[in-house]
Motif scaffolding. Sequence first.
Motif, PDB file in Angstrom:
ATOM      1  N   GLY A 347      -2.700 -10.040 -27.523  1.00 19.76           N
ATOM      2  CA  GLY A 347      -2.273  -8.709 -27.949  1.00 19.76           C
ATOM      3  C   GLY A 347      -2.547  -8.464 -29.419  1.00 19.76           C
ATOM      4  N   LYS A 348      -2.324  -9.492 -30.241  1.00 16.90           N
ATOM      5  CA  LYS A 348      -2.556  -9.349 -31.674  1.00 16.90           C
ATOM      6  C   LYS A 348      -4.044  -9.223 -31.987  1.00 16.90           C
ATOM      7  CE  LYS A 348       1.620 -11.844 -33.084  1.00 16.90           C
ATOM      8  NZ  LYS A 348       2.154 -13.066 -33.741  1.00 16.90           N
ATOM      9  N   ILE A 349      -4.883  -9.979 -31.262  1.00 17.54           N
ATOM     10  CA  ILE A 349      -6.334  -9.908 -31.479  1.00 17.54           C
ATOM     11  C   ILE A 349      -6.841  -8.508 -31.155  1.00 17.54           C
ATOM     12  CG2 ILE A 349      -8.568 -10.715 -30.607  1.00 17.54           C
ATOM     13  CD1 ILE A 349      -7.181 -13.481 -30.217  1.00 17.54           C
ATOM     14  N   ILE A 350      -6.408  -7.979 -30.027  1.00 14.66           N
ATOM     15  CA  ILE A 350      -6.829  -6.633 -29.627  1.00 14.66           C
ATOM     16  C   ILE A 350      -6.334  -5.591 -30.635  1.00 14.66           C
ATOM     17  CG2 ILE A 350      -6.547  -4.860 -27.852  1.00 14.66           C
ATOM     18  CD1 ILE A 350      -6.388  -7.200 -25.808  1.00 14.66           C
ATOM     19  N   GLU A 351      -5.103  -5.791 -31.108  1.00 17.34           N
ATOM     20  CA  GLU A 351      -4.530  -4.861 -32.088  1.00 17.34           C
ATOM     21  C   GLU A 351      -5.311  -4.891 -33.400  1.00 17.34           C
ATOM     22  OE1 GLU A 351      -0.271  -4.032 -34.385  1.00 17.34           O
ATOM     23  OE2 GLU A 351      -0.469  -5.698 -32.974  1.00 17.34           O
TER      24      GLU A 351
END
Length: 399
Positions: A347-351
């Motif tokens: 989720g953090k990578i995509i964000e």
Amino acid sequence: MGIVEVLDPVQPTRAGGWKVDVSRGERNGRVSSEWFNRPDDERYLSLDDLWANVKGRSERSRSRVVQTADIQVEAARDNPERLHLMLPKAHEPVAPTHWAFGQLASIVGAPASYLRQLPAPLAGINLQYGLTNHRAEQVKTFETEDGRTELRAVTGPDYGRIHDYELVEAVQRIAGNGTGDTRWKVPGVLDWSTGVYNPDVEISRDTTTLYASDRDVFLFLVDDRNPIEAGRLPDGSPDLYFRGFYCWNSEVGAKTLGMASFYLRAVCQNRNLWGVEDFQEIKIRHSKYAASRFAHEAAPALTRFANSSPQGFVNGIKAARQQIVARSDEDRADFLRKRGFSKAESGKIIEKVLMEEGRPPESIFDFVQGITRLARDKTQQDARLDMEGRAKKLLDRVG
């Protein structure tokens, strides 16, 4: 995107430099660590000055193999707090440097920190006992004459010494004086307020990246007047890179010989490297055949990188941008999960990509950039290096 534009090095730098995006790629703090820890007398303003220092030191040095049982330890006559060593067939005692004393203690299996706390006569008795009963029987010494004779290194008899000046000479063959007489030079500085990297900064003891101490050398140079365009940023401006490399050696055994080559987007005032891509490293231990490996592997590799075309790197970036691996949220989550990232990390990578690019990741390049940005947030070095390593493996597999 497939066209490589290398700007003419004889043209003046445009408007004091080039706009760069350091939010992409990795941050490398190796040069900054060297810069932070080097006192003024270890900083040099040109390769010629650096070479003269380490070459002169080498010419005043000698190496030989001696029997450990024949080494005599005695307290200095003029300073009872210091130890001197009398080597076989020597006319006067030698004074071990702090580094050499530690090597000697390690060879005989004695704790150097403990011996340094003892009065010299008592430390000498312990050290003498260890030398007399040393199983390996032989050591290789490295002595340098500089007003007095210093023992700078004590190693095993098969230690393969590569002199510091030999590495400097290999760099001089491609970089001249390292001050701008060739493409390769001491780097400029990134202006954080504008995001502009200016290669034309005066070389001073505050900005130099050429270092040497009594136990090592370290050099960092860039080709920063010839930016390489490898794609476009979200706003349509060019994504610019520069070539760079650093290398190091210790002729007294304090570290391996090594060199690293890479592409980067900027160097800041405290010499952190920003936007690093395609990091490659070679290390050579000072074993018996180290000199031969340096001549046949490391030095030619440095020359090849210095003279190589950036086309391969640019094509790799192009391929990574073009290789679409996810078009839906489900695809993105699945892609990252198969590569060992947790749900929270995914989720953090995509964000990260969404914030920087204005859209979710789709290509290999998008995911690599998101992973490296997340790696910068890691406070533990091992975790950061692990994540950066996974990003590099992902990029290496393109095509």
